[in-house]
Design a protein around this motif. Structure first.
Motif, PDB file in Angstrom:
ATOM      1  N   GLU A   7       0.830  -1.211   0.000  1.00 20.99           N
ATOM      2  CA  GLU A   7       0.000   0.000   0.000  1.00 20.99           C
ATOM      3  C   GLU A   7       0.863   1.260   0.000  1.00 20.99           C
ATOM      4  O   GLU A   7       0.619   2.197  -0.769  1.00 20.99           O
ATOM      5  CB  GLU A   7      -0.910   0.001   1.230  1.00 20.99           C
ATOM      6  CG  GLU A   7      -1.943  -1.110   1.236  1.00 20.99           C
ATOM      7  CD  GLU A   7      -2.587  -1.309   2.604  1.00 20.99           C
ATOM      8  OE1 GLU A   7      -2.351  -0.483   3.520  1.00 20.99           O
ATOM      9  OE2 GLU A   7      -3.330  -2.303   2.756  1.00 20.99           O
ATOM     10  N   VAL A  10       2.490   1.880  -3.511  1.00 21.05           N
ATOM     11  CA  VAL A  10       1.654   2.432  -4.586  1.00 21.05           C
ATOM     12  C   VAL A  10       1.187   3.836  -4.245  1.00 21.05           C
ATOM     13  O   VAL A  10       1.106   4.704  -5.129  1.00 21.05           O
ATOM     14  CB  VAL A  10       0.477   1.490  -4.929  1.00 21.05           C
ATOM     15  CG1 VAL A  10      -0.640   1.559  -3.895  1.00 21.05           C
ATOM     16  CG2 VAL A  10      -0.064   1.805  -6.318  1.00 21.05           C
ATOM     17  N   THR A  30      -8.280   7.518  -4.411  1.00 20.37           N
ATOM     18  CA  THR A  30      -7.847   6.178  -3.996  1.00 20.37           C
ATOM     19  C   THR A  30      -8.083   5.969  -2.504  1.00 20.37           C
ATOM     20  O   THR A  30      -8.637   4.943  -2.090  1.00 20.37           O
ATOM     21  CB  THR A  30      -6.359   5.971  -4.349  1.00 20.37           C
ATOM     22  OG1 THR A  30      -6.227   5.963  -5.776  1.00 20.37           O
ATOM     23  CG2 THR A  30      -5.830   4.658  -3.781  1.00 20.37           C
ATOM     24  N   THR A  57      -6.042  -4.180  -0.882  1.00 17.00           N
ATOM     25  CA  THR A  57      -4.974  -4.007  -1.870  1.00 17.00           C
ATOM     26  C   THR A  57      -5.558  -3.605  -3.217  1.00 17.00           C
ATOM     27  O   THR A  57      -5.039  -2.705  -3.886  1.00 17.00           O
ATOM     28  CB  THR A  57      -4.149  -5.308  -2.005  1.00 17.00           C
ATOM     29  OG1 THR A  57      -3.602  -5.656  -0.730  1.00 17.00           O
ATOM     30  CG2 THR A  57      -3.020  -5.134  -3.007  1.00 17.00           C
ATOM     31  N   TYR A  61      -4.814  -0.239  -5.521  1.00 12.62           N
ATOM     32  CA  TYR A  61      -4.243  -0.361  -6.872  1.00 12.62           C
ATOM     33  C   TYR A  61      -5.262  -0.121  -7.984  1.00 12.62           C
ATOM     34  O   TYR A  61      -4.892  -0.115  -9.156  1.00 12.62           O
ATOM     35  CB  TYR A  61      -3.595  -1.738  -7.055  1.00 12.62           C
ATOM     36  CG  TYR A  61      -2.220  -1.837  -6.416  1.00 12.62           C
ATOM     37  CD1 TYR A  61      -1.068  -1.752  -7.184  1.00 12.62           C
ATOM     38  CD2 TYR A  61      -2.086  -1.984  -5.047  1.00 12.62           C
ATOM     39  CE1 TYR A  61       0.196  -1.824  -6.594  1.00 12.62           C
ATOM     40  CE2 TYR A  61      -0.830  -2.063  -4.441  1.00 12.62           C
ATOM     41  CZ  TYR A  61       0.307  -1.978  -5.229  1.00 12.62           C
ATOM     42  OH  TYR A  61       1.552  -2.040  -4.636  1.00 12.62           O
ATOM     43  N   ALA A  64      -4.252   2.745 -10.125  1.00 12.04           N
ATOM     44  CA  ALA A  64      -2.812   2.955 -10.308  1.00 12.04           C
ATOM     45  C   ALA A  64      -2.418   2.956 -11.782  1.00 12.04           C
ATOM     46  O   ALA A  64      -1.377   3.494 -12.142  1.00 12.04           O
ATOM     47  CB  ALA A  64      -2.023   1.890  -9.547  1.00 12.04           C
ATOM     48  N   GLY A  77      -3.290  -0.967 -14.430  1.00 13.39           N
ATOM     49  CA  GLY A  77      -3.176  -1.174 -12.989  1.00 13.39           C
ATOM     50  C   GLY A  77      -2.914  -2.637 -12.658  1.00 13.39           C
ATOM     51  O   GLY A  77      -2.120  -2.953 -11.761  1.00 13.39           O
ATOM     52  N   ALA A  81       0.228  -4.322 -10.740  1.00 13.74           N
ATOM     53  CA  ALA A  81       0.044  -5.250  -9.620  1.00 13.74           C
ATOM     54  C   ALA A  81       0.816  -6.549  -9.866  1.00 13.74           C
ATOM     55  O   ALA A  81       1.498  -7.066  -8.964  1.00 13.74           O
ATOM     56  CB  ALA A  81      -1.448  -5.537  -9.413  1.00 13.74           C
ATOM     57  N   LEU A  85       3.536  -6.804  -6.895  1.00 11.79           N
ATOM     58  CA  LEU A  85       2.999  -7.501  -5.721  1.00 11.79           C
ATOM     59  C   LEU A  85       3.738  -8.794  -5.361  1.00 11.79           C
ATOM     60  O   LEU A  85       3.813  -9.135  -4.172  1.00 11.79           O
ATOM     61  CB  LEU A  85       1.497  -7.747  -5.873  1.00 11.79           C
ATOM     62  CG  LEU A  85       0.622  -6.485  -5.818  1.00 11.79           C
ATOM     63  CD1 LEU A  85      -0.851  -6.846  -5.970  1.00 11.79           C
ATOM     64  CD2 LEU A  85       0.853  -5.699  -4.526  1.00 11.79           C
ATOM     65  N   CYS A  99      -6.579  -8.542  -9.465  1.00 11.51           N
ATOM     66  CA  CYS A  99      -6.815  -8.024 -10.819  1.00 11.51           C
ATOM     67  C   CYS A  99      -8.274  -8.197 -11.244  1.00 11.51           C
ATOM     68  O   CYS A  99      -8.833  -7.317 -11.908  1.00 11.51           O
ATOM     69  CB  CYS A  99      -5.885  -8.712 -11.818  1.00 11.51           C
ATOM     70  SG  CYS A  99      -4.174  -8.125 -11.670  1.00 11.51           S
TER      71      CYS A  99
END
Length: 197
Positions: A7, A10, A30, A57, A61, A64, A77, A81, A85, A99
């Motif tokens: 966290e 990002v 966000t 999470t 993201y 992002a 994004g 990830a 990640l 995702c």
């Protein structure tokens, strides 16, 4: 999973590298989505610690991808990830779940039967049913779209708002109970503004 480091990583990227003309899709959005997702998850009875961590999470993201793309930012994004990640201890399976949650927020939202995806989608558009800050937040989106030549004028914006608010739905019982009535009030206000133009 080292969620806190994921966290922090990002959020630092968003604060340092997002375009300053992302008046709506900035770090503030966000953080709002993270907060609303947590609130909705608690109210919806999500207690599994891994599910809560993956949802959080995904909320961090979910936008992002704006670091590298405006159109198709959800896929961007997910690419970020998948890239970062694993370094924070997330498994391939956990990253794919994240995702899936991120991709559910793509417009038009499509969370399917996934309770976590429904929560994230509702958190992403929570402001639509918030009387206190609907208007200032929607103004930032208007400015963001106008800056990118994606919105011509106020009339076109209000017409888009009417279409969007009319077709939008909340997915969880909690968000519906909390926000739907106020969202309908905002829709009526937008229609009134449009009539005055």
């Amino acid at each position: 999973m080292d969620c806190l480091r994921a966290e922090t990583y990002v959020l630092d990227l968003l604060r340092r590298h997002l375009a300053p003309t992302l008046f709506y899709h900035g770090p503030h959005h966000t953080l709002d989505v993270v907060e609303q997702a947590g609130s909705l998850a608690r109210a919806e009875g999500i207690t599994d610690t891994e599910e809560l961590a993956l949802l959080r999470t995904a909320a961090f993201y979910h936008d992002a991808g704006f670091l590298s793309a405006y159109q198709g930012h959800e896929a961007a994004g997910c690419a970020l990830a998948r890239q970062v990640l694993p370094g924070f201890g997330y498994s391939a399976e956990q990253i794919e779940k994240i995702c899936g949650l991120i991709m559910a927020t793509r417009m038009p939202q499509c969370p399917g039967d996934s309770h976590l995806a429904q929560i994230l989608c509702d958190a992403d558009l929570d402001y639509l049913g918030r009387p206190a800050d609907f208007w200032p937040i929607s103004q930032t989106l208007f400015e963001e779209l106008t800056t990118r030549d994606l919105m011509s004028d106020e009339t076109a914006w209000l017409e888009l708002q009417v279409r969007f608010l009319s077709s939008h739905r909340y997915w969880t019982p909690t968000a519906t109970a909390r926000r739907e009535a106020a969202k309908q009030e905002r829709l009526a206000e937008v229609r009134q503004q449009l009539e005055r133009l």
